[in-house]
Design a protein around this motif. Sequence first.
Motif, PDB file in Angstrom:
ATOM      1  N   THR A 186      49.547 -30.090 -20.677  1.00 15.00           N
ATOM      2  CA  THR A 186      49.087 -31.354 -20.093  1.00 15.00           C
ATOM      3  C   THR A 186      48.210 -32.110 -21.075  1.00 15.00           C
ATOM      4  O   THR A 186      48.396 -33.312 -21.280  1.00 15.00           O
ATOM      5  CB  THR A 186      48.270 -31.088 -18.807  1.00 15.00           C
ATOM      6  OG1 THR A 186      48.947 -30.123 -18.024  1.00 15.00           O
ATOM      7  CG2 THR A 186      48.101 -32.365 -18.013  1.00 15.00           C
ATOM      8  N   LEU A 187      47.260 -31.405 -21.711  1.00 19.78           N
ATOM      9  CA  LEU A 187      46.366 -32.098 -22.644  1.00 19.78           C
ATOM     10  C   LEU A 187      47.144 -32.631 -23.841  1.00 19.78           C
ATOM     11  O   LEU A 187      46.911 -33.749 -24.295  1.00 19.78           O
ATOM     12  CB  LEU A 187      45.234 -31.175 -23.105  1.00 19.78           C
ATOM     13  CG  LEU A 187      44.205 -31.859 -23.995  1.00 19.78           C
ATOM     14  CD1 LEU A 187      43.486 -32.958 -23.243  1.00 19.78           C
ATOM     15  CD2 LEU A 187      43.188 -30.860 -24.523  1.00 19.78           C
ATOM     16  N   GLY A 188      48.118 -31.853 -24.318  1.00 16.45           N
ATOM     17  CA  GLY A 188      48.935 -32.291 -25.444  1.00 16.45           C
ATOM     18  C   GLY A 188      49.646 -33.593 -25.124  1.00 16.45           C
ATOM     19  O   GLY A 188      49.600 -34.547 -25.905  1.00 16.45           O
ATOM     20  N   ILE A 189      50.274 -33.659 -23.934  1.00 11.16           N
ATOM     21  CA  ILE A 189      51.002 -34.868 -23.551  1.00 11.16           C
ATOM     22  C   ILE A 189      50.026 -36.024 -23.346  1.00 11.16           C
ATOM     23  O   ILE A 189      50.277 -37.153 -23.771  1.00 11.16           O
ATOM     24  CB  ILE A 189      51.840 -34.600 -22.279  1.00 11.16           C
ATOM     25  CG1 ILE A 189      52.929 -33.569 -22.613  1.00 11.16           C
ATOM     26  CG2 ILE A 189      52.473 -35.886 -21.765  1.00 11.16           C
ATOM     27  CD1 ILE A 189      53.700 -33.078 -21.434  1.00 11.16           C
ATOM     28  N   LEU A 190      48.865 -35.717 -22.729  1.00 11.39           N
ATOM     29  CA  LEU A 190      47.853 -36.756 -22.476  1.00 11.39           C
ATOM     30  C   LEU A 190      47.379 -37.387 -23.787  1.00 11.39           C
ATOM     31  O   LEU A 190      47.317 -38.616 -23.904  1.00 11.39           O
ATOM     32  CB  LEU A 190      46.672 -36.124 -21.733  1.00 11.39           C
ATOM     33  CG  LEU A 190      45.779 -37.073 -20.935  1.00 11.39           C
ATOM     34  CD1 LEU A 190      46.578 -37.704 -19.810  1.00 11.39           C
ATOM     35  CD2 LEU A 190      44.592 -36.307 -20.360  1.00 11.39           C
ATOM     36  N   VAL A 191      47.070 -36.556 -24.779  1.00 12.32           N
ATOM     37  CA  VAL A 191      46.613 -37.092 -26.067  1.00 12.32           C
ATOM     38  C   VAL A 191      47.721 -37.923 -26.698  1.00 12.32           C
ATOM     39  O   VAL A 191      47.476 -38.993 -27.273  1.00 12.32           O
ATOM     40  CB  VAL A 191      46.154 -35.956 -27.010  1.00 12.32           C
ATOM     41  CG1 VAL A 191      45.794 -36.501 -28.378  1.00 12.32           C
ATOM     42  CG2 VAL A 191      44.968 -35.228 -26.423  1.00 12.32           C
ATOM     43  N   GLY A 192      48.971 -37.477 -26.555  1.00 15.47           N
ATOM     44  CA  GLY A 192      50.107 -38.231 -27.074  1.00 15.47           C
ATOM     45  C   GLY A 192      50.191 -39.610 -26.436  1.00 15.47           C
ATOM     46  O   GLY A 192      50.356 -40.623 -27.130  1.00 15.47           O
ATOM     47  N   ILE A 193      50.038 -39.661 -25.092  1.00 18.16           N
ATOM     48  CA  ILE A 193      50.103 -40.946 -24.382  1.00 18.16           C
ATOM     49  C   ILE A 193      48.972 -41.867 -24.847  1.00 18.16           C
ATOM     50  O   ILE A 193      49.181 -43.048 -25.113  1.00 18.16           O
ATOM     51  CB  ILE A 193      50.022 -40.723 -22.850  1.00 18.16           C
ATOM     52  CG1 ILE A 193      51.279 -39.985 -22.373  1.00 18.16           C
ATOM     53  CG2 ILE A 193      49.896 -42.058 -22.114  1.00 18.16           C
ATOM     54  CD1 ILE A 193      51.234 -39.569 -20.925  1.00 18.16           C
ATOM     55  N   MET A 194      47.755 -41.297 -24.992  1.00 20.51           N
ATOM     56  CA  MET A 194      46.609 -42.110 -25.418  1.00 20.51           C
ATOM     57  C   MET A 194      46.841 -42.672 -26.818  1.00 20.51           C
ATOM     58  O   MET A 194      46.479 -43.799 -27.110  1.00 20.51           O
ATOM     59  CB  MET A 194      45.324 -41.279 -25.431  1.00 20.51           C
ATOM     60  CG  MET A 194      45.005 -40.644 -24.114  1.00 20.51           C
ATOM     61  SD  MET A 194      44.396 -41.811 -22.913  1.00 20.51           S
ATOM     62  CE  MET A 194      44.150 -40.746 -21.514  1.00 20.51           C
ATOM     63  N   ASN A 195      47.450 -41.843 -27.695  1.00 18.43           N
ATOM     64  CA  ASN A 195      47.773 -42.328 -29.047  1.00 18.43           C
ATOM     65  C   ASN A 195      48.680 -43.542 -28.960  1.00 18.43           C
ATOM     66  O   ASN A 195      48.490 -44.526 -29.658  1.00 18.43           O
ATOM     67  CB  ASN A 195      48.493 -41.235 -29.845  1.00 18.43           C
ATOM     68  CG  ASN A 195      47.529 -40.223 -30.399  1.00 18.43           C
ATOM     69  OD1 ASN A 195      46.324 -40.420 -30.372  1.00 18.43           O
ATOM     70  ND2 ASN A 195      48.060 -39.120 -30.888  1.00 18.43           N
ATOM     71  N   GLN A 196      49.692 -43.440 -28.071  1.00 20.49           N
ATOM     72  CA  GLN A 196      50.644 -44.531 -27.911  1.00 20.49           C
ATOM     73  C   GLN A 196      49.914 -45.789 -27.439  1.00 20.49           C
ATOM     74  O   GLN A 196      50.117 -46.874 -27.974  1.00 20.49           O
ATOM     75  CB  GLN A 196      51.724 -44.115 -26.889  1.00 20.49           C
ATOM     76  CG  GLN A 196      52.783 -45.170 -26.641  1.00 20.49           C
ATOM     77  CD  GLN A 196      53.628 -45.433 -27.885  1.00 20.49           C
ATOM     78  OE1 GLN A 196      53.889 -44.517 -28.664  1.00 20.49           O
ATOM     79  NE2 GLN A 196      54.020 -46.678 -28.095  1.00 20.49           N
ATOM     80  N   ILE A 197      49.021 -45.624 -26.419  1.00 15.45           N
ATOM     81  CA  ILE A 197      48.311 -46.784 -25.877  1.00 15.45           C
ATOM     82  C   ILE A 197      47.482 -47.458 -26.962  1.00 15.45           C
ATOM     83  O   ILE A 197      47.528 -48.671 -27.138  1.00 15.45           O
ATOM     84  CB  ILE A 197      47.398 -46.357 -24.701  1.00 15.45           C
ATOM     85  CG1 ILE A 197      48.259 -45.890 -23.534  1.00 15.45           C
ATOM     86  CG2 ILE A 197      46.508 -47.523 -24.264  1.00 15.45           C
ATOM     87  CD1 ILE A 197      47.475 -45.320 -22.378  1.00 15.45           C
ATOM     88  N   SER A 198      46.730 -46.657 -27.741  1.00 11.93           N
ATOM     89  CA  SER A 198      45.852 -47.302 -28.719  1.00 11.93           C
ATOM     90  C   SER A 198      46.667 -47.881 -29.873  1.00 11.93           C
ATOM     91  O   SER A 198      46.247 -48.818 -30.533  1.00 11.93           O
ATOM     92  CB  SER A 198      44.790 -46.335 -29.227  1.00 11.93           C
ATOM     93  OG  SER A 198      45.395 -45.274 -29.880  1.00 11.93           O
ATOM     94  N   ARG A 199      47.851 -47.351 -30.103  1.00  9.99           N
ATOM     95  CA  ARG A 199      48.705 -47.908 -31.148  1.00  9.99           C
ATOM     96  C   ARG A 199      49.219 -49.289 -30.722  1.00  9.99           C
ATOM     97  O   ARG A 199      49.266 -50.222 -31.519  1.00  9.99           O
ATOM     98  CB  ARG A 199      49.878 -46.962 -31.375  1.00  9.99           C
ATOM     99  CG  ARG A 199      50.680 -47.309 -32.599  1.00  9.99           C
ATOM    100  CD  ARG A 199      51.799 -46.345 -32.816  1.00  9.99           C
ATOM    101  NE  ARG A 199      51.344 -45.081 -33.385  1.00  9.99           N
ATOM    102  CZ  ARG A 199      52.194 -44.153 -33.812  1.00  9.99           C
ATOM    103  NH1 ARG A 199      53.487 -44.325 -33.673  1.00  9.99           N
ATOM    104  NH2 ARG A 199      51.751 -43.030 -34.342  1.00  9.99           N
TER     105      ARG A 199
END
Lengths: 202, 196
Positions: A186-199
Amino acid sequence: MSLDLKQIVSDFKNGLWAENPIIRLVIGMCPTLAVTNTTENGLAMGLATSFVLVSSEIVISLIKKLIPANVRIPSYILIIATFVTFVDYFLKAFFPGIAASLSIFIPLIVVNCLILGRQEAFASKHSTPRAIADGIGMGLGFTWVLVLLGAIRELFGMGSIFGFTLLGEWYRPMVIMVLPAGAFITLGILVGIMNQISREGK
Amino acid sequence: MEEFTQILLLFISTVLINNFILVRFLGICPFLGVSKQVETAFSMGLATTFVMTLTAAATWLINTFILEAFNLPFLQYVSFIIVIASLVQFVEMFIKKTSPVLYKALGIFLPLITTNCAIMGLALLIPLNGYSFIASVVFGFGAGVGFTLAIVLMAGLREKLEFGDVPGVLKGVPVTLIIAGIMAMAFMGFSGLISM
């Protein structure tokens, strides 16, 4: 010493997103993964850590000139350990249920790299008002990720949030979500999503 | 003989079933930070195992003969962290004198062991579980071996991953966490191995 309000607001905001301790700096991972099996535990851990962070930032920014540079790290750890003992006894006395479910992760706040890291990077270099703003910002930044992670895991793992059942009888809980494996994924996917948002924001 | 079997079972369950990293979530920071190369991961594992075994012995003695004997439980956290910090310092000086090569290989990782929560977690778990002196030392050693196993496995996977085609947003930390999740799932398979 003049109080620069703009500076203080930006110090506070820093921890919420731009330098969020979990998502951006990737520190303080052990409690993040271990206690977020329910929303309540995530919130309690976030608040306990924030309290220790803010209190020790206040003390250290006040006495930063008195601490010799060579022994600063042990001195910081001693101050942090004192506040952690305080939180631990407080939780045991007033919220024994939460204290039991967080177990050794309350004393482990002592070695949470987030807290020591902020003392070294911020409190030891800046004035007390700015240190308070930084502590509250970082603490809230830590707390909201913990609560979000706890909510996702509790929702999928038990069909509830804060103990209230949201998904009805038809839902078959995914037990893996409340187990260690679920925490990592879950944390791995969450960090991935946040990376996408800030990108996208750039 | 009975006792020996117990100790052996404790060792196996600490390494595999209750692995410090993958099941207890202790020592995640070095697990994510120092697992890019097998060689450094192994050195880190060795140093951590060494400190963990010593910490287990030292904190057991302090807890039993000082904190419990004089009824000072509120000093537990403060005294454990001091013991760990000074042990790490001592190990650093010792390695520097006896083996400069190893000292160079470990570099910055040695002082960082102080804030590795696996060490503090170990010190706190021992009084909680009520282990004897020998059991504590075996527990500390087993925890170190389990730590080394997990971090070396992860480093091996990440070395391969360098050549893989990982989606941009998942590069770095996210993909490492997802791999750790799959490893944790694999380690769940050990859970029925021993019933204690």
